[in-house]
Scaffold this motif. Structure first.
Motif, short mmCIF file in Angstrom:
data_model
loop_
_atom_site.label_atom_id
_atom_site.label_comp_id
_atom_site.label_asym_id
_atom_site.label_seq_id
_atom_site.Cartn_x
_atom_site.Cartn_y
_atom_site.Cartn_z
N ALA A 1 37.49 -21.52 7.03
CA ALA A 1 38.62 -21.97 6.15
C ALA A 1 39.78 -21.97 6.02
O ALA A 1 40.47 -20.98 6.28
CB ALA A 1 37.94 -21.24 4.21
N GLU A 2 40.30 -23.29 6.21
CA GLU A 2 41.83 -23.53 6.09
C GLU A 2 42.20 -21.82 5.34
O GLU A 2 42.13 -21.60 3.85
CB GLU A 2 42.39 -24.65 6.10
CG GLU A 2 43.81 -24.95 5.84
CD GLU A 2 44.39 -25.02 7.84
OE1 GLU A 2 43.09 -25.21 8.59
OE2 GLU A 2 45.19 -25.12 7.84
N GLY A 3 43.63 -21.64 6.04
CA GLY A 3 44.47 -20.17 5.56
C GLY A 3 43.60 -19.37 4.65
O GLY A 3 44.26 -18.47 4.20
N VAL A 4 42.08 -19.22 5.31
CA VAL A 4 42.05 -17.79 4.49
C VAL A 4 40.78 -16.78 5.87
O VAL A 4 40.54 -17.71 6.54
CB VAL A 4 40.23 -17.81 3.54
CG1 VAL A 4 39.55 -16.67 3.18
CG2 VAL A 4 40.57 -19.10 2.80
N PHE A 5 42.02 -15.66 6.72
CA PHE A 5 41.37 -14.68 7.27
C PHE A 5 40.86 -13.64 6.13
O PHE A 5 40.35 -13.32 5.41
CB PHE A 5 42.90 -13.87 6.99
CG PHE A 5 44.08 -14.92 7.84
CD1 PHE A 5 44.25 -15.35 9.00
CD2 PHE A 5 44.24 -15.62 7.02
CE1 PHE A 5 45.64 -15.99 10.07
CE2 PHE A 5 44.84 -17.22 7.41
CZ PHE A 5 45.67 -17.14 8.85
N ALA A 6 40.01 -12.85 7.50
CA ALA A 6 39.35 -12.07 6.45
C ALA A 6 39.00 -10.25 7.56
O ALA A 6 39.44 -10.60 8.56
CB ALA A 6 38.01 -12.66 6.27
N GLY A 7 39.63 -9.11 6.97
CA GLY A 7 38.98 -8.31 8.15
C GLY A 7 38.07 -7.12 7.06
O GLY A 7 37.03 -7.22 5.98
N GLY A 8 38.31 -6.07 7.55
CA GLY A 8 37.04 -4.53 7.25
C GLY A 8 36.42 -5.21 7.98
O GLY A 8 35.40 -5.29 7.97
N ASP A 9 35.44 -3.36 6.36
CA ASP A 9 33.87 -3.94 6.15
C ASP A 9 32.92 -5.56 5.72
O ASP A 9 31.93 -5.51 6.64
CB ASP A 9 33.62 -2.75 5.12
CG ASP A 9 33.78 -1.21 5.76
OD1 ASP A 9 34.04 -1.29 6.57
OD2 ASP A 9 33.50 -0.85 4.76
N LEU A 10 34.30 -6.36 5.67
CA LEU A 10 33.63 -7.47 5.20
C LEU A 10 32.82 -8.39 6.45
O LEU A 10 32.79 -9.09 6.25
CB LEU A 10 35.14 -8.12 4.55
CG LEU A 10 34.39 -9.10 3.69
CD1 LEU A 10 32.98 -9.05 2.81
CD2 LEU A 10 35.61 -10.13 3.04
N VAL A 11 34.05 -7.68 7.67
CA VAL A 11 33.49 -8.74 9.06
C VAL A 11 33.16 -8.03 9.27
O VAL A 11 32.17 -8.21 10.73
CB VAL A 11 34.89 -9.55 9.34
CG1 VAL A 11 35.65 -10.38 7.67
CG2 VAL A 11 35.85 -8.61 9.87
N ASN A 12 32.49 -6.90 9.77
CA ASN A 12 32.43 -5.80 10.43
C ASN A 12 31.25 -5.03 11.14
O ASN A 12 30.76 -4.97 9.72
CB ASN A 12 33.94 -4.34 11.04
CG ASN A 12 35.17 -4.84 10.95
OD1 ASN A 12 34.78 -5.89 12.30
ND2 ASN A 12 35.70 -4.16 10.92
N ASP A 13 30.95 -5.05 11.52
CA ASP A 13 29.50 -4.70 11.71
C ASP A 13 29.69 -2.63 11.63
O ASP A 13 28.86 -1.27 11.07
CB ASP A 13 28.36 -4.24 13.43
CG ASP A 13 28.10 -5.88 13.15
OD1 ASP A 13 27.87 -6.70 12.48
OD2 ASP A 13 28.14 -6.64 14.15
N ASP A 14 31.45 -2.05 12.11
CA ASP A 14 31.31 -0.75 12.89
C ASP A 14 32.36 0.03 11.73
O ASP A 14 33.40 -1.68 11.44
CB ASP A 14 32.20 -1.33 14.18
CG ASP A 14 33.59 0.43 14.38
OD1 ASP A 14 32.52 1.40 13.33
OD2 ASP A 14 34.42 0.22 14.43
N TRP A 15 31.53 0.13 10.48
CA TRP A 15 32.52 0.54 9.21
C TRP A 15 32.64 1.85 9.43
O TRP A 15 32.48 2.61 8.52
CB TRP A 15 31.15 0.83 8.11
CG TRP A 15 30.40 -0.67 7.81
CD1 TRP A 15 31.52 -2.18 7.86
CD2 TRP A 15 29.37 -0.58 7.48
NE1 TRP A 15 30.30 -2.76 7.27
CE2 TRP A 15 28.83 -2.19 6.57
CE3 TRP A 15 28.36 -0.61 6.68
CZ2 TRP A 15 28.27 -3.21 5.84
CZ3 TRP A 15 27.14 -0.98 5.77
CH2 TRP A 15 27.52 -1.94 5.27
#
Ligand SMILES: Cc1cc2nc3c(=O)[nH]c(=O)nc-3n(C[C@H](O)[C@H](O)[C@H](O)COP(=O)(O)OP(=O)(O)OC[C@H]3O[C@@H](n4cnc5c(N)ncnc54)[C@H](O)[C@@H]3O)c2cc1C
Ligand code: SF4
Ligand code: SF4
Length: 499
Positions: A395-409
């Protein structure tokens, strides 16, 4: 086929000039720094500790990672797995030295981290989720001159650091001190503000960029009959309830915890501290397969937690709506599966009943993504899809990180994502992506020229609170004394100097 199986490794080599396995020596000097997702200058801060410049050591670490004290206590320390000292005797205690620097630094002499105002800093940035990923991004964006606003659902900031990891591993004054430092840079944290679909849309309209870092908080169900009986909780609900003082869960005398990760161990040790007489962990594989940190498993056993390996619950039994026992099945390891591990298979006729009055399930979690708009693509696991080098979502202008995107928590993976997101958001908004930094001001002691006389020296162990003194949420790992820290720091080979 290697590209299919190791795509991520290839991409990281090409885009980030990093070799996660530390096999390509041309890409780095010190494997510890190269492996730390926050890019911590490890040999340099260890050299500062050796020179008794503890405040400078903290300044150098904090330049990248605002959660120095937190990581000095709970980081899973992937850097230590790659430490070259292990080729001589044992890896450095990099994490314990980080904690020592944070504890020993003179807070009176500690200036606030500096700023470098980005040309784009008049743009508005929103961050959803005040865990380590969100707050690290906020820290660096604030140092670049932005005034980020963080929206947080809970009544406290810190994410799992505040709501899940128990205070006997991470004292709350330590966490709060680091969050206060982030706030003092101009970060506005709006607590008790759960973002829903409508609010997410509004935030996207009102802000020029959005970083989503809402973690993975929905506990998985066991999927067995009787699971809805009273007295059965998932670990995240249980730990949040205790850590936030809500007192809605009741711990009985006889507790079973299902799972083998950090959440299972933390739930078991917390249950003991709340007065449970007997706590049994049920785990479907063997001790060496448990994802929890080995030292945490050890301390749980020292405190009296029993672990039953190769055991799974198959039914919860109850009376008057309340759980009274778990029917359990014994397993044996059979053929190897795709992941290279042997599959646990039921042993016929081995079902037995374990009397319990409380069950805590800690098998896994997944992100809660109901608030996201349809243009934010997610995977089957509910993790948000991103470009790993820019943290951009679909999505334009939306970045994501942390447990929301990782398998390695892990905390440090979330912090690393927060750093990458801040750089990428600044670039997206028209800046250069250069972080503010104080590192150039801190003079690093030169490495010794002569390293011929290295003597085998074992790793210095941390001081641990004796079991009989572990009352309530008292911190268990007491870290190093000054002498111990200096002894441990002296073991570093200064791989940064290439000697
Ligand atoms: C019991 C337990 C023990 C752990 N122990 C360790 C350990 O020892 N070492 C280690 O490295 N890792 C450990 N972890 C993992 C570590 O805590 C996480 O990997 C890390 O906290 C992830 O950071 P994050 O910022 O991505 O998410 P989180 O820390 O989960 O933070 C996300 C934040 O977003 C908020 N949020 C969620 N939805 C919304 C919404 N819709 N609107 C607004 N806010 C929202 C949440 O309330 C939360 O504050 C542990 C985890 C658990 C559960
Ligand atoms: S010996 Fe020192 S510099 Fe080398 S990998 Fe270990 S901690 Fe890093
Ligand atoms: S933050 Fe963690 S991974 Fe990074 S250097 Fe410290 S202990 Fe190692």
């Amino acid at each position: 086929s290697t590209i299919r199986h190791f795509r991520h490794e290839y991409e990281v080599h090409i885009r980030e000039k990093r070799c996660p396995a530390c096999a390509c020596n041309a890409l780095f000097n010190a494997p510890c720094s190269h492996t730390c997702p926050a890019g911590t200058q490890v040999p340099q801060y260890i050299a500062l500790i050796s020179n008794r410049r503890f405040t400078d050591a903290l300044r150098l670490i904090r330049d990248r990672n605002p959660f120095t004290s937190v990581c000095g206590r709970v980081c899973n320390a992937p850097c230590e797995d790659k430490c070259r000292r292990a080729q001589i005797d044992e890896p450095l205690s990099i994490r314990a030295l980080k904690r020592f620097a944070a504890d020993a630094a003179s807070k009176g002499d500690l200036p606030l981290p500096s700023r470098r105002v980005s040309p784009a800093s008049d743009k508005k940035v929103a961050i959803i989720g005040a865990g380590p990923a969100g707050l690290t991004a906020a820290y660096h964006l604030a140092r670049m001159g932005y005034s980020p606003t963080v929206f947080e659902a809970e009544s406290v900031a810190g994410g799992m650091l505040a709501t899940a990891i128990p205070p006997y591993r991470l004292p709350r004054n330590v966490l709060e001190g680091e969050i206060e430092m982030i706030k003092s840079l101009g970060v506005d944290i709006k607590l008790n503000t759960r973002v829903d679909k409508a609010m997410f849309e509004k935030i996207r309209k009102d802000y020029d960029a959005v970083f989503i870092a809402t973690g993975a908080h929905r506990g998985w169900k066991l999927g067995i009959p009787g699971e809805d009986l009273e007295g059965i909780y998932d670990a995240i609900t249980f730990l949040k309830d205790v850590n936030l003082g809500r007192n809605t869960v009741k711990v009985g005398e006889n507790v079973a915890v299902v799972g083998g990760g950090n959440s299972a161990i933390d739930a078991a040790r917390t249950a003991l501290r709340l007065g449970a007489k007997k706590v049994t962990i049920l785990y479907r594989r063997l001790k060496e397969d448990m994802p929890a940190a080995p030292e945490e498993i050890h301390e749980a056993q020292v405190e009296g937690v029993e672990i039953r390996y190769l055991t799974v619950p198959v039914e919860a039994v109850g009376e008057n709506g309340k759980v009274t026992a778990l029917k359990c099945q014994l397993l044996q390891l059979a053929e190897f599966d795709k992941s290279g591990r042997r599959t646990p298979k039921p042993i016929e006729g081995s079902i037995f009943e374990l009397p319990v009055d409380t069950v805590i399930t800690a098998i896994s979690q997944e992100p809660e993504i109901d608030y996201l708009s349809d243009d934010v693509k997610t995977r089957r696991s509910k993790a948000v899809e991103i470009d790993g080098s820019t943290m951009k979502t679909s999505a334009e202008g939306v970045f994501a990180g942390g447990d929301l995107v990782n398998d390695d928590w892990t905390v440090i993976a979330a912090i690393g994502d927060g750093i990458k997101a801040a750089i990428s958001i600044d670039r997206y908004l028209g800046g250069t992506g250069e972080l503010a930094s104080d590192a150039a001001e801190i003079e690093i002691p030169p490495a010794p020229e002569d390293v011929d006389d290295i003597v085998e020296t074992p790793r210095t162990l941390c001081n641990i609170l004796p079991c009989e003194k572990r009352i309530g949420m008292e911190e268990v790992d007491l870290g190093y004394t000054r002498e111990q820290a200096l002894r441990e720091a002296a073991r570093c080979l200064r791989c940064d100097a290439g000697v």
